[in-house]
Design a protein around this motif. Structure first.
Motif, PDB file in Angstrom:
ATOM      1  N   ALA A  86      30.626  56.686 -28.976  1.00  0.00           N
ATOM      2  CA  ALA A  86      30.752  55.524 -28.173  1.00  0.00           C
ATOM      3  C   ALA A  86      29.784  55.625 -26.989  1.00  0.00           C
ATOM      4  CB  ALA A  86      31.942  55.261 -27.579  1.00  0.00           C
ATOM      5  N   HIS A  87      29.064  54.630 -26.500  1.00  0.00           N
ATOM      6  CA  HIS A  87      28.188  54.678 -25.520  1.00  0.00           C
ATOM      7  C   HIS A  87      28.123  53.274 -24.926  1.00  0.00           C
ATOM      8  CE1 HIS A  87      24.829  53.329 -27.968  1.00  0.00           C
ATOM      9  NE2 HIS A  87      25.065  54.234 -29.085  1.00  0.00           N
ATOM     10  N   GLY A  88      27.039  53.103 -23.913  1.00  0.00           N
ATOM     11  CA  GLY A  88      26.879  51.757 -23.268  1.00  0.00           C
ATOM     12  C   GLY A  88      25.930  51.135 -23.488  1.00  0.00           C
ATOM     13  N   GLY A  89      25.015  51.710 -24.604  1.00  0.00           N
ATOM     14  CA  GLY A  89      23.640  51.174 -25.206  1.00  0.00           C
ATOM     15  C   GLY A  89      22.436  51.581 -24.183  1.00  0.00           C
ATOM     16  N   VAL A  90      21.525  51.230 -24.616  1.00  0.00           N
ATOM     17  CA  VAL A  90      20.028  51.656 -24.167  1.00  0.00           C
ATOM     18  C   VAL A  90      19.763  51.039 -23.048  1.00  0.00           C
ATOM     19  CG1 VAL A  90      17.610  52.152 -24.569  1.00  0.00           C
ATOM     20  CG2 VAL A  90      19.300  52.642 -26.226  1.00  0.00           C
ATOM     21  N   GLU A  91      19.615  51.364 -21.828  1.00  0.00           N
ATOM     22  CA  GLU A  91      18.995  50.771 -20.689  1.00  0.00           C
ATOM     23  C   GLU A  91      17.844  51.119 -19.836  1.00  0.00           C
ATOM     24  OE1 GLU A  91      21.635  52.437 -17.207  1.00  0.00           O
ATOM     25  OE2 GLU A  91      22.770  53.011 -19.173  1.00  0.00           O
ATOM     26  N   PRO A  92      17.070  50.272 -19.038  1.00  0.00           N
ATOM     27  CA  PRO A  92      15.885  50.648 -18.499  1.00  0.00           C
ATOM     28  C   PRO A  92      16.296  51.786 -17.304  1.00  0.00           C
ATOM     29  CG  PRO A  92      16.410  48.796 -17.795  1.00  0.00           C
ATOM     30  CD  PRO A  92      17.497  48.939 -18.780  1.00  0.00           C
ATOM     31  N   GLY A  93      15.350  52.425 -16.982  1.00  0.00           N
ATOM     32  CA  GLY A  93      15.642  53.501 -15.869  1.00  0.00           C
ATOM     33  C   GLY A  93      14.240  54.321 -15.402  1.00  0.00           C
ATOM     34  N   GLY A  94      13.887  54.157 -14.527  1.00  0.00           N
ATOM     35  CA  GLY A  94      12.827  55.059 -14.060  1.00  0.00           C
ATOM     36  C   GLY A  94      11.384  54.803 -14.873  1.00  0.00           C
ATOM     37  N   GLY A  95      11.051  53.812 -15.326  1.00  0.00           N
ATOM     38  CA  GLY A  95      10.151  53.633 -16.217  1.00  0.00           C
ATOM     39  C   GLY A  95      10.327  54.123 -17.384  1.00  0.00           C
ATOM     40  N   ALA A  96      11.636  54.400 -17.959  1.00  0.00           N
ATOM     41  CA  ALA A  96      11.688  54.865 -19.285  1.00  0.00           C
ATOM     42  C   ALA A  96      12.750  54.046 -19.902  1.00  0.00           C
ATOM     43  CB  ALA A  96      11.945  56.386 -19.345  1.00  0.00           C
ATOM     44  N   ARG A  97      13.361  54.634 -21.019  1.00  0.00           N
ATOM     45  CA  ARG A  97      14.526  53.929 -21.480  1.00  0.00           C
ATOM     46  C   ARG A  97      15.778  54.998 -21.442  1.00  0.00           C
ATOM     47  NH1 ARG A  97      14.674  49.293 -23.779  1.00  0.00           N
ATOM     48  NH2 ARG A  97      15.822  49.670 -25.719  1.00  0.00           N
ATOM     49  N   LEU A  98      16.827  54.717 -21.152  1.00  0.00           N
ATOM     50  CA  LEU A  98      17.838  55.543 -21.053  1.00  0.00           C
ATOM     51  C   LEU A  98      19.177  55.529 -21.856  1.00  0.00           C
ATOM     52  CD1 LEU A  98      18.263  55.707 -17.065  1.00  0.00           C
ATOM     53  CD2 LEU A  98      16.769  57.543 -18.653  1.00  0.00           C
ATOM     54  N   LEU A  99      19.569  56.550 -22.553  1.00  0.00           N
ATOM     55  CA  LEU A  99      21.074  56.427 -23.136  1.00  0.00           C
ATOM     56  C   LEU A  99      21.954  57.354 -22.324  1.00  0.00           C
ATOM     57  CD1 LEU A  99      22.660  55.276 -25.378  1.00  0.00           C
ATOM     58  CD2 LEU A  99      21.822  57.274 -26.916  1.00  0.00           C
ATOM     59  N   ARG A 100      22.960  56.810 -21.852  1.00  0.00           N
ATOM     60  CA  ARG A 100      23.767  57.958 -21.210  1.00  0.00           C
ATOM     61  C   ARG A 100      25.131  57.932 -22.066  1.00  0.00           C
ATOM     62  NH1 ARG A 100      23.201  56.963 -15.203  1.00  0.00           N
ATOM     63  NH2 ARG A 100      21.444  55.282 -15.250  1.00  0.00           N
ATOM     64  N   LEU A 101      25.511  59.176 -22.277  1.00  0.00           N
ATOM     65  CA  LEU A 101      26.528  59.847 -23.203  1.00  0.00           C
ATOM     66  C   LEU A 101      27.359  60.231 -22.415  1.00  0.00           C
ATOM     67  CD1 LEU A 101      24.182  60.617 -26.193  1.00  0.00           C
ATOM     68  CD2 LEU A 101      25.515  58.480 -26.070  1.00  0.00           C
ATOM     69  N   THR A 102      28.843  60.536 -22.728  1.00  0.00           N
ATOM     70  CA  THR A 102      29.742  61.463 -22.246  1.00  0.00           C
ATOM     71  C   THR A 102      30.391  62.223 -23.301  1.00  0.00           C
ATOM     72  OG1 THR A 102      30.117  59.703 -20.367  1.00  0.00           O
ATOM     73  CG2 THR A 102      31.857  61.514 -20.499  1.00  0.00           C
ATOM     74  N   ASP A 103      30.541  63.274 -23.255  1.00  0.00           N
ATOM     75  CA  ASP A 103      30.887  64.285 -24.261  1.00  0.00           C
ATOM     76  C   ASP A 103      32.655  64.006 -24.032  1.00  0.00           C
ATOM     77  OD1 ASP A 103      31.946  66.034 -22.179  1.00  0.00           O
ATOM     78  OD2 ASP A 103      30.269  67.616 -22.982  1.00  0.00           O
ATOM     79  N   PRO A 104      33.304  64.832 -24.979  1.00  0.00           N
ATOM     80  CA  PRO A 104      35.099  64.743 -24.808  1.00  0.00           C
ATOM     81  C   PRO A 104      35.268  65.241 -23.474  1.00  0.00           C
ATOM     82  CG  PRO A 104      34.310  65.302 -27.040  1.00  0.00           C
ATOM     83  CD  PRO A 104      32.890  65.434 -26.223  1.00  0.00           C
ATOM     84  N   ASP A 105      34.600  66.250 -22.912  1.00  0.00           N
ATOM     85  CA  ASP A 105      35.259  66.578 -21.496  1.00  0.00           C
ATOM     86  C   ASP A 105      34.840  66.071 -20.491  1.00  0.00           C
ATOM     87  OD1 ASP A 105      36.913  69.067 -21.717  1.00  0.00           O
ATOM     88  OD2 ASP A 105      35.478  69.685 -23.143  1.00  0.00           O
ATOM     89  N   GLY A 106      33.749  64.861 -20.553  1.00  0.00           N
ATOM     90  CA  GLY A 106      33.607  64.059 -19.562  1.00  0.00           C
ATOM     91  C   GLY A 106      32.084  64.376 -19.055  1.00  0.00           C
ATOM     92  N   ASN A 107      31.320  65.517 -19.579  1.00  0.00           N
ATOM     93  CA  ASN A 107      29.900  65.985 -19.292  1.00  0.00           C
ATOM     94  C   ASN A 107      29.130  64.775 -19.524  1.00  0.00           C
ATOM     95  OD1 ASN A 107      30.441  68.737 -18.534  1.00  0.00           O
ATOM     96  ND2 ASN A 107      30.999  68.959 -20.528  1.00  0.00           N
ATOM     97  N   LEU A 108      28.132  64.499 -18.621  1.00  0.00           N
ATOM     98  CA  LEU A 108      27.160  63.405 -18.799  1.00  0.00           C
ATOM     99  C   LEU A 108      26.033  63.884 -19.546  1.00  0.00           C
ATOM    100  CD1 LEU A 108      26.025  60.697 -18.237  1.00  0.00           C
ATOM    101  CD2 LEU A 108      25.207  61.595 -15.990  1.00  0.00           C
ATOM    102  N   VAL A 109      25.401  63.355 -20.890  1.00  0.00           N
ATOM    103  CA  VAL A 109      24.240  63.690 -21.352  1.00  0.00           C
ATOM    104  C   VAL A 109      23.259  62.541 -21.555  1.00  0.00           C
ATOM    105  CG1 VAL A 109      23.397  64.299 -23.564  1.00  0.00           C
ATOM    106  CG2 VAL A 109      25.681  65.207 -22.773  1.00  0.00           C
ATOM    107  N   VAL A 110      22.237  62.541 -20.812  1.00  0.00           N
ATOM    108  CA  VAL A 110      21.393  61.458 -20.759  1.00  0.00           C
ATOM    109  C   VAL A 110      20.070  61.769 -21.619  1.00  0.00           C
ATOM    110  CG1 VAL A 110      19.681  59.943 -19.089  1.00  0.00           C
ATOM    111  CG2 VAL A 110      22.183  60.955 -18.217  1.00  0.00           C
ATOM    112  N   VAL A 111      19.675  60.700 -22.588  1.00  0.00           N
ATOM    113  CA  VAL A 111      18.754  61.004 -23.318  1.00  0.00           C
ATOM    114  C   VAL A 111      17.651  59.939 -22.657  1.00  0.00           C
ATOM    115  CG1 VAL A 111      17.844  60.978 -25.735  1.00  0.00           C
ATOM    116  CG2 VAL A 111      19.943  61.663 -25.289  1.00  0.00           C
ATOM    117  N   THR A 112      16.515  60.221 -22.504  1.00  0.00           N
ATOM    118  CA  THR A 112      15.355  59.409 -22.031  1.00  0.00           C
ATOM    119  C   THR A 112      13.911  59.514 -22.618  1.00  0.00           C
ATOM    120  OG1 THR A 112      14.199  58.930 -19.842  1.00  0.00           O
ATOM    121  CG2 THR A 112      14.542  61.395 -20.368  1.00  0.00           C
ATOM    122  N   GLY A 113      13.497  58.628 -22.888  1.00  0.00           N
ATOM    123  CA  GLY A 113      12.175  58.467 -23.741  1.00  0.00           C
ATOM    124  C   GLY A 113      11.542  57.157 -23.323  1.00  0.00           C
TER     125      GLY A 113
END
Length: 114
Positions: A86-113
């Motif tokens: 599950a994730h909230g979808g790709v969003e704009p951010g800082g001149g890039a595109r971001l995908l915010r993910l949360t692992d099973p413990d609640g750690n934030l993983v952000v993929v940007t490109g």
């Protein structure tokens, strides 16, 4: 001083549960298991991600991963959604595109490109 390698780390409570989640994220198993409770994915020759079993710190990590190439973030979002991550979808951010993910413990993983 010259640094030559970086490993981002996410602290988790259950390394087996985390291994399944991060294996889906990285589309493959850990590169190495240096010791009990520690998994590593080597993403480039000088950068990677560690998943470490540390219940006291679990859920308070943030890992930011950059990817190259147009459409890579979108393709990752599609692949992960199809795999049930599950994730909230790709969003704009800082001149890039971001995908915010949360692992099973609640750690934030952000993929940007681009």
């Amino acid at each position: 001083m010259e640094f030559s390698r970086v490993l981002a780390q996410a602290a988790v409570t259950d390394v087996e549960v985390a291994e399944r989640w991060y294996t889906a994220l990285f589309d493959g198993p850990p590169t190495t298991r240096p010791m009990g409770g520690l998994l590593e994915w080597h993403l480039t020759p000088t950068a990677g991600v560690q998943v470490w079993c540390d219940a006291e710190r679990a859920g308070r990590s943030c890992v930011v991963l950059g990817v190259a190439g147009a459409g890579v973030v979108d393709a990752l979002a599609t692949r992960l959604a199809a795999a049930g991550t599950a994730h909230g979808g790709v969003e704009p951010g800082g001149g890039a595109r971001l995908l915010r993910l949360t692992d099973p413990d609640g750690n934030l993983v952000v993929v940007t490109g681009p």
